[in-house]
Design a protein around this motif. Structure first.
Motif, PDB file in Angstrom:
ATOM      1  N   ASP A  52      41.231  34.261  46.527  1.00  0.00           N
ATOM      2  CA  ASP A  52      40.971  35.694  46.368  1.00  0.00           C
ATOM      3  C   ASP A  52      42.296  36.411  46.183  1.00  0.00           C
ATOM      4  N   VAL A  53      42.381  37.222  45.121  1.00  0.00           N
ATOM      5  CA  VAL A  53      43.638  37.905  44.789  1.00  0.00           C
ATOM      6  C   VAL A  53      43.403  39.398  44.565  1.00  0.00           C
ATOM      7  N   GLU A  54      44.478  40.162  44.680  1.00  0.00           N
ATOM      8  CA  GLU A  54      44.447  41.593  44.412  1.00  0.00           C
ATOM      9  C   GLU A  54      45.463  41.925  43.330  1.00  0.00           C
ATOM     10  N   ALA A  55      45.130  42.925  42.532  1.00  0.00           N
ATOM     11  CA  ALA A  55      46.034  43.370  41.461  1.00  0.00           C
ATOM     12  C   ALA A  55      47.403  43.690  42.052  1.00  0.00           C
ATOM     13  N   GLY A  56      48.454  43.261  41.364  1.00  0.00           N
ATOM     14  CA  GLY A  56      49.823  43.526  41.781  1.00  0.00           C
ATOM     15  C   GLY A  56      50.452  42.402  42.582  1.00  0.00           C
ATOM     16  N   GLU A  57      49.633  41.481  43.096  1.00  0.00           N
ATOM     17  CA  GLU A  57      50.202  40.342  43.827  1.00  0.00           C
ATOM     18  C   GLU A  57      50.917  39.414  42.849  1.00  0.00           C
ATOM     19  N   ASN A  77      39.883  32.810  35.691  1.00  0.00           N
ATOM     20  CA  ASN A  77      39.360  33.981  36.386  1.00  0.00           C
ATOM     21  C   ASN A  77      37.894  33.750  36.734  1.00  0.00           C
ATOM     22  N   SER A  78      37.253  34.761  37.354  1.00  0.00           N
ATOM     23  CA  SER A  78      35.899  34.575  37.870  1.00  0.00           C
ATOM     24  C   SER A  78      34.827  34.449  36.787  1.00  0.00           C
ATOM     25  N   VAL A  79      35.144  34.782  35.537  1.00  0.00           N
ATOM     26  CA  VAL A  79      34.163  34.594  34.462  1.00  0.00           C
ATOM     27  C   VAL A  79      34.430  33.337  33.649  1.00  0.00           C
ATOM     28  N   GLY A  80      35.414  32.540  34.072  1.00  0.00           N
ATOM     29  CA  GLY A  80      35.665  31.257  33.428  1.00  0.00           C
ATOM     30  C   GLY A  80      36.704  31.258  32.331  1.00  0.00           C
ATOM     31  N   THR A  81      37.447  32.351  32.165  1.00  0.00           N
ATOM     32  CA  THR A  81      38.494  32.405  31.150  1.00  0.00           C
ATOM     33  C   THR A  81      39.765  31.755  31.676  1.00  0.00           C
ATOM     34  N   LEU A  82      40.328  30.837  30.898  1.00  0.00           N
ATOM     35  CA  LEU A  82      41.586  30.199  31.277  1.00  0.00           C
ATOM     36  C   LEU A  82      42.691  31.239  31.252  1.00  0.00           C
ATOM     37  N   ASP A  95      54.201  30.337  38.234  1.00  0.00           N
ATOM     38  CA  ASP A  95      54.468  31.670  38.767  1.00  0.00           C
ATOM     39  C   ASP A  95      53.487  32.606  38.079  1.00  0.00           C
ATOM     40  N   TYR A  96      52.749  33.396  38.862  1.00  0.00           N
ATOM     41  CA  TYR A  96      51.723  34.223  38.253  1.00  0.00           C
ATOM     42  C   TYR A  96      51.674  35.599  38.902  1.00  0.00           C
ATOM     43  N   GLU A  97      51.559  36.628  38.066  1.00  0.00           N
ATOM     44  CA  GLU A  97      51.375  37.990  38.547  1.00  0.00           C
ATOM     45  C   GLU A  97      49.929  38.405  38.279  1.00  0.00           C
ATOM     46  N   VAL A  98      49.242  38.806  39.326  1.00  0.00           N
ATOM     47  CA  VAL A  98      47.828  39.144  39.258  1.00  0.00           C
ATOM     48  C   VAL A  98      47.653  40.531  38.639  1.00  0.00           C
ATOM     49  N   THR A  99      46.748  40.646  37.677  1.00  0.00           N
ATOM     50  CA  THR A  99      46.530  41.921  36.988  1.00  0.00           C
ATOM     51  C   THR A  99      45.270  42.643  37.449  1.00  0.00           C
ATOM     52  N   ALA A 100      44.354  41.942  38.149  1.00  0.00           N
ATOM     53  CA  ALA A 100      43.110  42.574  38.598  1.00  0.00           C
ATOM     54  C   ALA A 100      42.600  41.859  39.845  1.00  0.00           C
ATOM     55  N   PHE A 127      54.985  38.475  46.294  1.00  0.00           N
ATOM     56  CA  PHE A 127      55.035  39.931  46.229  1.00  0.00           C
ATOM     57  C   PHE A 127      53.652  40.474  46.581  1.00  0.00           C
ATOM     58  N   CYS A 128      53.643  41.457  47.485  1.00  0.00           N
ATOM     59  CA  CYS A 128      52.388  42.087  47.891  1.00  0.00           C
ATOM     60  C   CYS A 128      52.300  43.469  47.237  1.00  0.00           C
ATOM     61  N   PRO A 129      51.114  43.871  46.816  1.00  0.00           N
ATOM     62  CA  PRO A 129      50.956  45.234  46.311  1.00  0.00           C
ATOM     63  C   PRO A 129      51.136  46.242  47.444  1.00  0.00           C
TER      64      PRO A 129
END
Length: 133
Positions: A52-57, A77-82, A95-100, A127-129
């Motif tokens: 589970d992720v939040e935007a900005g993490e 993502n939750s709809v199956g998109t790579l 390394d990944y920055e969460v957008t949503a 990094f935490c939002p």
């Protein structure tokens, strides 16, 4: 039981590749700070984790093999998109920055699907939002 049926014409050649359906069952939840030891017992096996992720993490995920596994990590993502994928002959790192806000699915496997062995997968939030801990 789900079935797949289709009609093929004799005038065309078709290829059908089924990778996965969402939601997947048998997934292991993983959280920031976790390191989980897993095992690929069958060469084509894929282990599934959810996060589970939040935007900005921002996070780093590492898959470190023990043995001959060429670690491959895929994030969906939750709809199956790579979202992203990476592999290596040693430790694989994304390394990944969460957008949503989302529930991500993380797949861990052997890149070529021809090796078995144990691995460790670790996830670290870097990094935490604003307003989160």
């Amino acid at each position: 039981m789900n079935t797949l049926s289709f009609k093929l014409s004799l005038f065309y050649t078709y290829s059908l590749c089924l990778v996965m359906c969402f939601p997947l069952y048998g997934q292991t939840p993983i959280s920031y700070g976790d390191c989980i030891t897993g095992s690929i017992d069958i060469p084509t096996e894929t282990e599934r984790y959810t996060l589970d992720v939040e935007a900005g993490e921002h996070f780093i995920i590492r898959m470190t093999p023990e043995g001959s596994v060429d670690p491959r990590v895929e994030i969906y993502n939750s709809v199956g998109t790579l979202i992203t994928t990476e592999w290596s002959f040693g430790e694989t790192r994304i390394d990944y920055e969460v957008t949503a806000n989302d529930e991500l699915t993380i797949l861990a496997s052997d890149n070529d699907g021809d090796d078995t062995g144990q691995y460790t997968i670790c996830i670290e939030r870097t990094f935490c939002p604003t307003g989160t801990t």
